[in-house]
Design a protein around this motif. Structure first.
Motif, PDB file in Angstrom:
ATOM      1  N   SER A 181       0.327   5.376  13.870  1.00  0.00           N
ATOM      2  CA  SER A 181       0.259   5.981  12.544  1.00  0.00           C
ATOM      3  C   SER A 181      -1.027   5.533  11.851  1.00  0.00           C
ATOM      4  O   SER A 181      -1.408   4.360  11.905  1.00  0.00           O
ATOM      5  CB  SER A 181       1.470   5.587  11.709  1.00  0.00           C
ATOM      6  OG  SER A 181       1.309   6.015  10.371  1.00  0.00           O
ATOM      7  N   LYS A 182      -1.707   6.468  11.187  1.00  0.00           N
ATOM      8  CA  LYS A 182      -2.955   6.132  10.499  1.00  0.00           C
ATOM      9  C   LYS A 182      -2.720   5.545   9.118  1.00  0.00           C
ATOM     10  O   LYS A 182      -3.657   5.051   8.495  1.00  0.00           O
ATOM     11  CB  LYS A 182      -3.822   7.394  10.376  1.00  0.00           C
ATOM     12  CG  LYS A 182      -4.429   7.850  11.689  1.00  0.00           C
ATOM     13  CD  LYS A 182      -5.457   8.922  11.466  1.00  0.00           C
ATOM     14  CE  LYS A 182      -6.145   9.288  12.781  1.00  0.00           C
ATOM     15  NZ  LYS A 182      -7.230  10.295  12.569  1.00  0.00           N
ATOM     16  N   VAL A 183      -1.492   5.615   8.598  1.00  0.00           N
ATOM     17  CA  VAL A 183      -1.208   5.075   7.273  1.00  0.00           C
ATOM     18  C   VAL A 183      -0.950   3.574   7.361  1.00  0.00           C
ATOM     19  O   VAL A 183      -1.594   2.764   6.681  1.00  0.00           O
ATOM     20  CB  VAL A 183      -0.009   5.810   6.641  1.00  0.00           C
ATOM     21  CG1 VAL A 183       0.416   5.120   5.344  1.00  0.00           C
ATOM     22  CG2 VAL A 183      -0.376   7.259   6.367  1.00  0.00           C
ATOM     23  N   SER A 184      -0.010   3.173   8.200  1.00  0.00           N
ATOM     24  CA  SER A 184       0.346   1.758   8.295  1.00  0.00           C
ATOM     25  C   SER A 184      -0.217   1.087   9.544  1.00  0.00           C
ATOM     26  O   SER A 184      -0.220  -0.145   9.623  1.00  0.00           O
ATOM     27  CB  SER A 184       1.876   1.608   8.288  1.00  0.00           C
ATOM     28  OG  SER A 184       2.438   2.269   9.417  1.00  0.00           O
ATOM     29  N   GLY A 185      -0.665   1.860  10.524  1.00  0.00           N
ATOM     30  CA  GLY A 185      -1.195   1.292  11.750  1.00  0.00           C
ATOM     31  C   GLY A 185      -0.138   0.849  12.733  1.00  0.00           C
ATOM     32  O   GLY A 185      -0.470   0.225  13.746  1.00  0.00           O
TER      33      GLY A 185
END
Length: 255
Positions: A181-185
């Motif tokens: 995920s690019k938001v939380s990694g």
């Protein structure tokens, strides 16, 4: 002693007059189509002398036409793009609807239609579609089915923040491909196993019944009711009997 007298040289105007007087009138008339300037005749003679046996070397008088600019798209035709693969969507992922009447709702990705770039989300975008093939008490008469949604109208949810996110792919040391995920990694959870929907089973049963069921006949009636005199006489007799019955009922009430 002899004396010689020389006449003065003739002027250009007098020479021109003498020339026109010596030429007949038909020779002085110039036809526009047939007249060719002197320098053009000399050029034509020189060309014929040089290319007298090579006609194909003679220059054309047609205007030069530049060749068309080559279109790079001719060799590279448009290709269909699998947007679900580009967006890293899999069957069983939890997605949220971004646009439309079902905006904000969440559901499990049930099926991906790759040829149309559409997805079917369980419990989302329900439309009344067909009659229940096995009607009975406690069962709905009309069944609803999930209609497809374009893949760009749904988005994956971040497992930590529960917000819409984009996903990238990364490979681990053991070669396993993981979605990040690019938001939380954080790594995206594995998709939930999806079975066959009950609505799809009922729809398949309805289709099989509709193929076997005899369709109602359409068009004019088999019997010519309006042209049948016996049918008309029967209707007339029924109407007379009903009128007599009403009259007798009214007489009994009057007494």
């Amino acid at each position: 002693t002899t004396t010689t007298t020389t006449s003065p040289p003739a002027s250009p105007s007098s020479l021109g007059n003498m020339f026109f007087r010596s030429q007949p009138m038909s020779a002085m008339v110039r036809v526009r189509d047939r007249f060719t300037p002197y320098f053009r005749r000399i050029q034509d003679q020189a060309k014929k002398k040089v290319y007298r046996q090579l006609d194909f070397l003679q220059l054309s008088k047609e205007p030069s036409i530049r060749p068309a600019v080559p279109d790079p798209r001719d060799n590279h035709k448009l290709k269909r793009v699998n947007l679900a693969l580009e967006m890293n969507l899999k069957v069983g992922d939890r997605v949220r609807v971004l646009y439309g009447s079902e905006k904000g709702k969440e559901g499990i990705l049930h099926r991906i239609l790759e040829d149309k770039n559409q997805v079917i989300v369980s419990g989302i975008n329900l439309k009344r579609s067909f009659w229940h093939p096995e009607p009975g008490p406690g069962k709905p008469s009309i069944m609803s089915i999930e209609c497809p949604i374009h893949v760009t109208n749904v988005v994956l949810l971040d497992p930590v923040t529960k917000t819409p996110t984009r996903v990238k792919r990364r490979y681990m040391m053991n070669g396993e491909c993981v979605r990040i995920s690019k938001v939380s990694g954080s790594a995206m959870p594995s998709p939930v196993p999806v079975g066959v929907s009950e609505r799809e089973l009922l729809w398949a049963k309805y289709e099989s019944q509709s193929l076997v069921r005899q369709k109602s006949r359409r068009g004019p009636m088999k019997e010519d009711v309006f042209g049948n005199r016996e049918h008309f006489k029967t209707l007339l007799r029924i109407s007379k009997e009903s009128a007599a019955r009403k009259a007798a009922a009214s007489e009994t009430n009057a007494e």
